[in-house]
Design an enzyme around this catalytic site. Structure first.
Site, short mmCIF file in Angstrom:
data_model
loop_
_atom_site.label_atom_id
_atom_site.label_comp_id
_atom_site.label_asym_id
_atom_site.label_seq_id
_atom_site.Cartn_x
_atom_site.Cartn_y
_atom_site.Cartn_z
N HIS A 165 0.81 -1.22 0.00
CA HIS A 165 0.00 0.00 0.00
C HIS A 165 0.84 1.27 0.00
CE1 HIS A 165 0.10 -0.09 4.59
NE2 HIS A 165 0.23 1.21 4.37
N ASP A 186 -0.24 -7.59 1.29
CA ASP A 186 0.31 -6.24 1.36
C ASP A 186 1.85 -6.30 1.40
OD1 ASP A 186 0.38 -3.50 1.56
OD2 ASP A 186 -0.31 -3.42 3.64
#
Length: 330
Positions: free
Chosen positions: A135, A181
């Site tokens: 992210h 992630d």
């Protein structure tokens, strides 16, 4: 970037990165795979070809895979290269800075003519690759651009250009759970290691310390939550316990977030937490006089430092992707 955060109330939001805001006849290893020598001469693991991302990511090698990488007794077993930690990984060699981890780096971003260094964190895993969360790369608004990796050597900072950013292929920026992630950054130049700059070790599935247990203590490197309204200027080690996944599942279910098997529930002790700017930083374990990275700071409460545990990436589940990806871009 800031740690992906959640606010609690009638509404919730995951603050993305916008300008205005955040594996009987042979000796098997501990994880049950047969040791072997890979095509490139390195230590490998004997696995079904479909389980070897290193080979599957190289279509040109598939025709030669069974001939040059055959191992064991099965018709579709190949010797898949394993991650090799650097010789001096995970060692804090600087006596002048005993509480600094020499693999922790800052990710710099550029917005027009301004440079921001405190938004996201990463860790050196070898001389040319930085490990961080997806992210911090994929959730950028159009105004924010990756600029460099800042490495601290003693009291001197040096910026390294980013040659390529690689986000895990299953990461979806619109998935509120922030599954998968994970990301890698390849540097334009190699980092020279010395007493002040070292890579961290990555935990492999057959390592003695790879089994993560509830109550086990891990370390992060963070400024931590504000104290009496004051945010500490320097990062420092903070110890956090591994919690049972059900703890996070119960808390985060209320805001429609679900923990995956590749996420860890960590922390929840008042005054101890990862906070804004810590996304991508390492969750670390000290074993056999070395530091090993077992996770990544990923998701947490908007108000850090309370009794709500954070959600961290369980890094061992992504080691095969790291093994394949680092080689692919080399």
């Amino acid at each position: 970037m800031d740690r992906a955060v959640v606010s609690y109330g009638n509404e919730f939001k995951l603050l993305d990165f916008r300008v205005d805001i955040f594996f009987r006849d042979h000796e098997f290893n501990a994880c049950g795979t047969l040791p072997c020598q890979a095509m490139d001469g390195s230590e490998g693991k004997c696995v079904p070809v479909d389980d070897c991302r290193w080979i599957l990511s190289k279509p040109a090698l598939l025709n030669d895979a069974f001939e040059n990488s055959a191992c064991g007794f099965g018709p579709e077993l190949v010797c898949c290269p394993r991650w090799q930690n650097a010789e001096n990984c995970g060692q804090t060699l600087s006596y002048s800075e005993p509480e600094r981890f020499p693999w922790v780096v800052s990710i710099a971003y550029r917005v027009k003519r301004r440079i921001f260094y405190q938004r996201c964190t990463g860790s050196l895993i070898n001389s040319q690759y930085v490990l961080t969360v997806a992210h911090c790369i994929a959730d950028l608004s159009f105004r924010w651009k990756l600029y460099s990796i800042r490495v601290k050597r003693d009291e001197i900072y040096k910026d390294y250009g980013i040659l390529r950013s690689i986000v895990h292929p299953n990461y979806n920026r619109y998935n509120l759970n922030k599954d998968d992630d994970v990301a890698l950054l390849k540097l334009a130049d190699r980092v020279e290691f010395d007493a002040h700059v070292q890579p961290i070790c990555l935990t492999r599935q057959d390592d003695l310390h790879s089994a993560l247990l509830e109550g086990q203590m891990f370390t992060i490197f963070s400024r931590g939550p504000p104290r009496a309204g004051y945010v500490p200027h320097n990062k420092h080690p903070i110890m956090l316990p591994l919690r049972n996944s059900s703890v996070c599942e119960k808390i985060y279910r209320d805001i429609r977030l679900e923990l995956s098997k590749s996420q860890l529930c960590v922390g929840g002790e008042p005054g101890k937490d990862s906070c804004r700017g810590d996304s991508g930083g390492p969750l670390m374990l000290h074993s056999m006089n070395r530091w090993y990275q077992v996770g990544l700071v990923s998701l947490g409460s908007e108000q850090c430092g309370g009794r709500i545990p954070g959600i961290y990436v369980k890094l061992v589940d992504y080691l095969d992707w790291i093994e394949a990806t680092v080689d692919v871009v080399d």
